[in-house]
Design a protein around this motif. Structure first.
Motif, PDB file in Angstrom:
ATOM      1  N   HIS A  44       0.817  -1.216   0.000  1.00  0.00           N
ATOM      2  CA  HIS A  44       0.000   0.000   0.000  1.00  0.00           C
ATOM      3  C   HIS A  44       0.853   1.269   0.000  1.00  0.00           C
ATOM      4  O   HIS A  44       2.084   1.225   0.095  1.00  0.00           O
ATOM      5  CB  HIS A  44      -0.945   0.000   1.202  1.00  0.00           C
ATOM      6  N   SER A  48      -1.350   4.688   4.542  1.00  0.00           N
ATOM      7  CA  SER A  48      -2.447   3.750   4.311  1.00  0.00           C
ATOM      8  C   SER A  48      -2.205   2.441   5.061  1.00  0.00           C
ATOM      9  O   SER A  48      -1.400   2.371   5.986  1.00  0.00           O
ATOM     10  CB  SER A  48      -2.590   3.514   2.804  1.00  0.00           C
ATOM     11  N   SER A  49      -2.931   1.400   4.657  1.00  0.00           N
ATOM     12  CA  SER A  49      -2.827   0.098   5.318  1.00  0.00           C
ATOM     13  C   SER A  49      -3.283  -0.986   4.346  1.00  0.00           C
ATOM     14  O   SER A  49      -3.560  -0.699   3.169  1.00  0.00           O
ATOM     15  CB  SER A  49      -3.709   0.068   6.572  1.00  0.00           C
ATOM     16  N   TYR A  50      -3.409  -2.185   4.843  1.00  0.00           N
ATOM     17  CA  TYR A  50      -3.853  -3.296   3.994  1.00  0.00           C
ATOM     18  C   TYR A  50      -5.263  -3.065   3.449  1.00  0.00           C
ATOM     19  O   TYR A  50      -5.658  -3.676   2.462  1.00  0.00           O
ATOM     20  CB  TYR A  50      -3.791  -4.613   4.768  1.00  0.00           C
ATOM     21  N   HIS A  51      -6.024  -2.175   4.102  1.00  0.00           N
ATOM     22  CA  HIS A  51      -7.382  -1.890   3.623  1.00  0.00           C
ATOM     23  C   HIS A  51      -7.369  -1.393   2.177  1.00  0.00           C
ATOM     24  O   HIS A  51      -8.320  -1.629   1.425  1.00  0.00           O
ATOM     25  CB  HIS A  51      -8.059  -0.850   4.520  1.00  0.00           C
ATOM     26  N   THR A  54      -7.536  -4.420  -0.115  1.00  0.00           N
ATOM     27  CA  THR A  54      -8.613  -5.389   0.065  1.00  0.00           C
ATOM     28  C   THR A  54      -9.510  -5.514  -1.153  1.00  0.00           C
ATOM     29  O   THR A  54      -9.874  -6.628  -1.564  1.00  0.00           O
ATOM     30  CB  THR A  54      -9.453  -5.020   1.305  1.00  0.00           C
ATOM     31  N   ARG A  71      -2.425 -11.728   5.521  1.00  0.00           N
ATOM     32  CA  ARG A  71      -1.902 -10.391   5.817  1.00  0.00           C
ATOM     33  C   ARG A  71      -0.534 -10.501   6.463  1.00  0.00           C
ATOM     34  O   ARG A  71      -0.338 -11.278   7.399  1.00  0.00           O
ATOM     35  CB  ARG A  71      -2.855  -9.649   6.745  1.00  0.00           C
ATOM     36  N   GLU A  96      -1.288  -9.454   1.621  1.00  0.00           N
ATOM     37  CA  GLU A  96      -1.545  -8.025   1.817  1.00  0.00           C
ATOM     38  C   GLU A  96      -0.551  -7.487   2.852  1.00  0.00           C
ATOM     39  O   GLU A  96      -0.620  -7.836   4.027  1.00  0.00           O
ATOM     40  CB  GLU A  96      -2.968  -7.795   2.313  1.00  0.00           C
ATOM     41  N   ASN A  98       0.911  -4.910   5.437  1.00  0.00           N
ATOM     42  CA  ASN A  98       0.345  -3.902   6.329  1.00  0.00           C
ATOM     43  C   ASN A  98       1.488  -3.291   7.141  1.00  0.00           C
ATOM     44  O   ASN A  98       1.998  -3.899   8.077  1.00  0.00           O
ATOM     45  CB  ASN A  98      -0.690  -4.545   7.259  1.00  0.00           C
ATOM     46  N   ASN A 276      -9.646   1.526  -5.203  1.00  0.00           N
ATOM     47  CA  ASN A 276     -10.873   1.396  -4.422  1.00  0.00           C
ATOM     48  C   ASN A 276     -12.052   0.974  -5.297  1.00  0.00           C
ATOM     49  O   ASN A 276     -12.678   1.811  -5.950  1.00  0.00           O
ATOM     50  CB  ASN A 276     -11.175   2.724  -3.712  1.00  0.00           C
TER      51      ASN A 276
END
Length: 292
Positions: A44, A48-51, A54, A71, A96, A98, A276
Motif C-alpha cells: 500500500h 495507508s494500510s492493507y485496507h 482489500t 496479511r 496483503e 500492512n 478502491n
C-alpha cells in the motif's frame, strides 16, 4: 399427493440445475487462470494500510483466481508476522502487506537530504523482510509484486537493492499503480516533460536518481504493467502527474521481459480511487497476473 410429488420433483430439478450451473461456472472460471503457488504481494501507499489492497485482493478471490488471502503485518522494526499461514497447496495466494511505519517516519526524520529519497530505500527493506518471512513458510521460486503510490517506490528500491540475487525468488510480474517515480504533483521534476519513446524525464527527482541502477540490473524475466490515472483530463490523478508515472519506462523497459502501460480515465482515475473498487484496475490485474 400427486401434485405435491410433482411440485417436489420440479423444485428438486431447479435446485439441481442451479447448483450444477454454479459448479459449471466455477469450473469454467477456474480453467481461465493459471494454477500456481506463486504468491502475489500487495504493497500500500503513504499513510495507508492493507485496507487499500482489500478491494483488489477480493476481486481476484471473487473471480475464482484464489481462495487464499493472508496479511503480513510489519512493525516499525521490520519484524513480520502473518495473520495465518499460507497452505502448502494454495493456488495463486495473495499477501496483503500492512506497514505500521506507513509514512516511513522512522527514516524521514533522519534523512540527510530531508526528503523521502532515502526513506524509500529503507521501505524497500520492509519488502525484503516480507519476502524472507514468506520463504520461511514455503520456498517460492517466484513472486508477483503489486504496488500503489509509495508502495511502488518501496518495491523499486527492493528490486534495485537486491537483484540480481540467487537467494531470493524471481519477480515474475510487477504491477505499478500510481507510481510517482519522478516526484509528486507540484514538484518541478514531476511536472516536467519526458521523452515519450524512452520515458526519460527532462529533470530528475532525487528518488528517481537513486533508482537508475535498475537500468543495469532490472530482472530480465519480469513482465511489467504500469497503471496510472488521468483524472478529468488534467494529466494527473490529483497526486501523481502522468509524466512522473511514465518515467518507470525509462528505468525498466530496456531490460524487462515485457512492458506495457494502462491509462485510467474518468472519476475512478483519481489517486485513491485507482485501488478502491475500481473495475478497470481490478480486471487489468486479473488479466495480467493470472489469466492464461
Amino acid at each position: 399427493m400427486k401434485h405435491r410429488s410433482a411440485l417436489t420433483t420440479v423444485i428438486l430439478a431447479i435446485v439441481i440445475a442451479i447448483v450444477g450451473g454454479f459448479s459449471w461456472h466455477h469450473t469454467q472460471a477456474a480453467q481461465k487462470f493459471v494454477h500456481s503457488n506463486t504468491p502475489t504481494i500487495f504493497v500500500h501507499g503513504w499513510g495507508s494500510s492493507y485496507h487499500a489492497e482489500t478491494s483488489m485482493a477480493n476481486a481476484a478471490k471473487h473471480a475464482d483466481v484464489t481462495n487464499t488471502i493472508v496479511r503480513a503485518n510489519v512493525d516499525r522494526n521490520g519484524h513480520v508476522t502473518f495473520n495465518h499461514s499460507i497452505p502448502a497447496n494454495a493456488t495463486n495466494p495473495i499477501v496483503e502487506v500492512n506497514l505500521q511505519d506507513n509514512k516511513l517516519e522512522r527514516y524521514v526524520s533522519s534523512s540527510t537530504s530531508n526528503n523521502y529519497a532515502d526513506a524509500y530505500h529503507h521501505g524497500g527493506t520492509y519488502i525484503l523482510n516480507v519476502v524472507k518471512a514468506l520463504e520461511k513458510q514455503h520456498h517460492y521460486s517466484a513472486i508477483n509484486l503489486v504496488g500503489h503510490s509509495m508502495g511502488n517506490l518501496e518495491i523499486a528500491n527492493y528490486i534495485n537493492d537486491n537483484y540480481p540475487s540467487n537467494k531470493l525468488p524471481k519477480v515474475k510480474h510487477l504491477v505499478a499503480i500510481a507510481g510517482h517515480y519522478n516526484g509528486l504533483a507540484g514538484q518541478k521534476a514531476a511536472e516536467g516533460a519526458i521523452d515519450e519513446q524512452s520515458g526519460k524525464p527532462s529533470q530528475q527527482d532525487p528518488g528517481f536518481t537513486q533508482l537508475l541502477g535498475l537500468r543495469e540490473h532490472f530482472p530480465t524475466n519480469t513482465k511489467v504493467l504500469n497503471i496510472y490515472g488521468n483524472y478529468k483530463g488534467k494529466n494527473s490523478d490529483g497526486d501523481v502527474p502522468v509524466n512522473s508515472a511514465k518515467t518507470l519506462k525509462y528505468l525498466v523497459s530496456s531490460r524487462a521481459q515485457s512492458y506495457q502501460e494502462r491509462e485510467i480515465r474518468g472519476s475512478k482515475a483519481q489517486h485513491s480511487q485507482l485501488h478502491n473498487n475500481n473495475h478497470q484496475v481490478n480486471q487489468a490485474l486479473i488479466n495480467f497476473l493470472w489469466t492464461k
